[in-house]
Design a protein around this motif. Structure first.
Motif, short mmCIF file in Angstrom:
data_model
loop_
_atom_site.label_atom_id
_atom_site.label_comp_id
_atom_site.label_asym_id
_atom_site.label_seq_id
_atom_site.Cartn_x
_atom_site.Cartn_y
_atom_site.Cartn_z
N PHE A 166 57.45 -27.43 21.31
CA PHE A 166 57.61 -28.80 21.76
C PHE A 166 56.29 -29.49 22.12
CE2 PHE A 166 61.92 -27.31 22.16
CZ PHE A 166 62.64 -28.40 21.70
N LEU A 167 55.24 -28.71 22.32
CA LEU A 167 53.93 -29.32 22.59
C LEU A 167 52.94 -29.07 21.47
CD1 LEU A 167 53.45 -28.55 26.41
CD2 LEU A 167 54.34 -30.62 25.33
N LYS A 168 53.44 -28.68 20.31
CA LYS A 168 52.54 -28.30 19.23
C LYS A 168 51.65 -29.46 18.77
CE LYS A 168 55.88 -29.01 15.46
NZ LYS A 168 55.07 -29.94 14.67
N ASN A 169 52.16 -30.67 18.90
CA ASN A 169 51.36 -31.83 18.47
C ASN A 169 50.23 -32.16 19.44
OD1 ASN A 169 52.98 -32.12 16.21
ND2 ASN A 169 54.35 -33.58 17.20
N THR A 170 50.27 -31.58 20.64
CA THR A 170 49.22 -31.83 21.63
C THR A 170 48.23 -30.67 21.74
OG1 THR A 170 50.48 -30.89 23.48
CG2 THR A 170 50.86 -33.21 22.97
N LEU A 171 48.49 -29.58 21.01
CA LEU A 171 47.63 -28.40 21.07
C LEU A 171 46.66 -28.41 19.90
CD1 LEU A 171 50.35 -25.67 21.82
CD2 LEU A 171 48.87 -26.82 23.48
N ASP A 172 45.41 -28.03 20.16
CA ASP A 172 44.47 -27.89 19.05
C ASP A 172 44.66 -26.52 18.40
OD1 ASP A 172 43.04 -25.94 20.56
OD2 ASP A 172 41.79 -27.49 21.47
N ALA A 173 43.91 -26.24 17.34
CA ALA A 173 44.11 -25.01 16.57
C ALA A 173 43.90 -23.76 17.43
CB ALA A 173 43.15 -24.99 15.37
N GLN A 174 42.87 -23.77 18.28
CA GLN A 174 42.60 -22.61 19.11
C GLN A 174 43.70 -22.40 20.15
OE1 GLN A 174 39.15 -22.71 21.76
NE2 GLN A 174 38.66 -20.61 21.19
N GLN A 175 44.17 -23.48 20.76
CA GLN A 175 45.25 -23.37 21.75
C GLN A 175 46.54 -22.87 21.10
OE1 GLN A 175 45.09 -27.45 23.10
NE2 GLN A 175 43.94 -26.92 24.95
N THR A 176 46.80 -23.31 19.88
CA THR A 176 47.97 -22.85 19.16
C THR A 176 47.91 -21.34 18.93
OG1 THR A 176 48.24 -24.99 18.05
CG2 THR A 176 49.30 -23.08 17.03
N GLU A 177 46.73 -20.84 18.57
CA GLU A 177 46.56 -19.40 18.38
C GLU A 177 46.73 -18.65 19.69
OE1 GLU A 177 46.20 -17.51 15.56
OE2 GLU A 177 46.84 -19.44 14.72
N TRP A 178 46.22 -19.19 20.77
CA TRP A 178 46.41 -18.55 22.08
C TRP A 178 47.89 -18.43 22.42
CZ3 TRP A 178 42.25 -21.82 25.18
CH2 TRP A 178 40.98 -21.35 24.84
N VAL A 179 48.62 -19.52 22.17
CA VAL A 179 50.06 -19.52 22.45
C VAL A 179 50.76 -18.45 21.61
CG1 VAL A 179 52.20 -20.86 22.17
CG2 VAL A 179 50.19 -21.92 23.21
N LYS A 180 50.43 -18.37 20.34
CA LYS A 180 51.06 -17.37 19.47
C LYS A 180 50.74 -15.95 19.91
CE LYS A 180 51.55 -20.13 15.26
NZ LYS A 180 51.17 -20.27 13.84
N HIS A 181 49.47 -15.72 20.27
CA HIS A 181 49.07 -14.38 20.71
C HIS A 181 49.76 -14.02 22.04
CE1 HIS A 181 46.40 -13.85 17.44
NE2 HIS A 181 45.42 -14.65 17.89
N ALA A 182 49.86 -14.99 22.94
CA ALA A 182 50.54 -14.73 24.22
C ALA A 182 52.01 -14.40 24.00
CB ALA A 182 50.39 -15.94 25.14
N ALA A 183 52.67 -15.18 23.15
CA ALA A 183 54.08 -14.94 22.85
C ALA A 183 54.27 -13.58 22.17
CB ALA A 183 54.63 -16.06 21.97
N ALA A 184 53.37 -13.25 21.24
CA ALA A 184 53.46 -11.96 20.55
C ALA A 184 53.31 -10.80 21.52
CB ALA A 184 52.40 -11.87 19.45
N GLY A 185 52.33 -10.90 22.43
CA GLY A 185 52.13 -9.84 23.41
C GLY A 185 53.34 -9.66 24.31
N LEU A 186 53.92 -10.76 24.76
CA LEU A 186 55.11 -10.68 25.61
C LEU A 186 56.31 -10.11 24.85
CD1 LEU A 186 54.68 -14.10 27.44
CD2 LEU A 186 54.65 -11.84 28.54
N CYS A 187 56.44 -10.47 23.58
CA CYS A 187 57.54 -9.94 22.78
C CYS A 187 57.39 -8.43 22.54
CB CYS A 187 57.62 -10.69 21.44
SG CYS A 187 58.31 -12.35 21.56
#
Length: 348
Positions: A166-187
């Motif tokens: 829901f905030l993907k349009n406000t995240l830059d490329a690096q922030q998007t990768e951080w979000v994906k890595h954080a979600a992957a680690g938690l999963c």
């Protein structure tokens, strides 16, 4: 729904309809269905669905009308149409209404909108996943530490995925990768914790429920990582909303059939409408009307009477209030000993 353990034996024997745990588990079939749909789209449709399914938060209005708002409206109808419930919970409702008004009214003066958005997102994800873990708890019989470990890992991963969508349009490329890595680690942590905790579950049915809740989060993350945002939201949303309606309809059937006890079911009886269809039909119609025409109707009235237009009074103000009250009241209205639970029984 409450995370409190559900007991089958302590409920009134006169209830004619029971909540089936097998039915609730069957709702998780949406997980393999969406994964299969995504694989078909990749393998045979050349990404057609990925291109044309809603992908932006602004595109989810229809989705909200179908899946989000109706069960919130249904929850409000159950509370408001039964005067004994309103009287029983009156103090809590008044205090929470005042707290929400103060927080959002005063807070809006100095708290950024993004902070409000993230706070509401966190509460939304917590509400959705706590309901599913609460239902499964009575089947799995996990120790308290194991239950809360899985719950909080699920919630943390769900929040990160929600923000990523829901905030993907406000995240830059690096922030998007951080979000994906954080979600992957938690999963990964959630999957490993489920392997650890399943040894406490003594039945095959319980293990299925345990893994169903874990796969609810893992599948949502996978679909998010593949940019199938609509399907990533659909999986937990459909399971959550359908589970809620199973409880609401069971409650209303046992309470109002064959002797309607409020004006809604008395009117339905005169119109020969079956109890099963009354609440779903009414909540969907109200959700559609409020979402599509509520703001325009309010603007028309306020402009005519006061010469002033108020923006999004219904879609943000009323429906937002109902959503937050829903998250609050569902935490205790279905607990053991509540008035609601007099009309709920369970079967495997």
């Amino acid at each position: 729904m409450s995370a409190q353990t559900i007991s089958i034996q302590d409920l009134p024997h006169e209830n004619k309809l029971a909540v089936s745990f097998r039915l609730l588990l069957g709702l998780y079939a949406i997980i393999p269905a969406c994964l299969l749909l995504q694989l078909i789209d990749v393998g045979f449709l050349q990404g057609y669905l990925k291109q044309y399914l809603p992908s932006s938060p602004h595109h989810f209005i229809l989705f909200q009308i179908v899946f989000g708002t109706p069960h919130i409206v249904a929850s409000a109808i159950v509370m408001a149409s039964n005067t004994e419930y309103l009287k029983f919970y009156k103090k809590k409702i008044i205090l929470m209404t005042a707290a929400l008004a103060a927080f959002f009214g005063i807070g809006s003066l100095f708290i950024p909108y993004l902070v409000f958005y993230v706070l509401v997102a966190c509460w939304t994800v917590y509400h959705v996943l706590k309901q599913q873990h609460g239902v499964a708890r009575s089947i799995c019989h996990l120790p308290a530490w194991a239950f809360y470990l899985l719950l909080w890992l699920s919630v943390a991963a769900g929040i990160v995925v929600y923000i990523g969508i829901f905030l993907k349009n406000t995240l830059d490329a690096q922030q998007t990768e951080w979000v994906k890595h954080a979600a992957a680690g938690l999963c990964i942590g959630l999957a490993l914790s489920t392997v650890l905790c399943q040894r406490y579950v003594t039945t095959s049915f319980g293990k299925l429920f345990l893994w169903a809740n874990t796969l609810l989060v893992l599948s949502s993350f996978y679909l998010y990582s593949q940019q199938y945002y609509f399907l990533a939201i659909l999986v937990p949303r459909l399971v959550h909303d359908a589970t809620a309606y199973v409880f609401y309809v069971t409650h209303d059937y046992n309470k109002h059939y064959p002797h309607p006890q409020n004006f809604i079911y008395r009117c339905a009886a005169r119109c020969n409408l079956h109890v099963f269809v009354v609440l779903p039909a009414l909540s969907f119609m109200l959700a559609f009307a409020l979402q599509n025409y509520g703001d325009a109707a309010v603007n028309l009235m306020t402009n005519y009477i006061f010469g002033i237009e108020f923006r999004k009074v219904i879609t943000v103000g009323l429906l937002g209030y109902l959503a937050l009250m829903h998250y609050y009241t569902e935490a205790f209205t279905w607990k053991q000993g509540s008035p609601y639970r007099r009309f709920i029984a369970f079967t495997k």
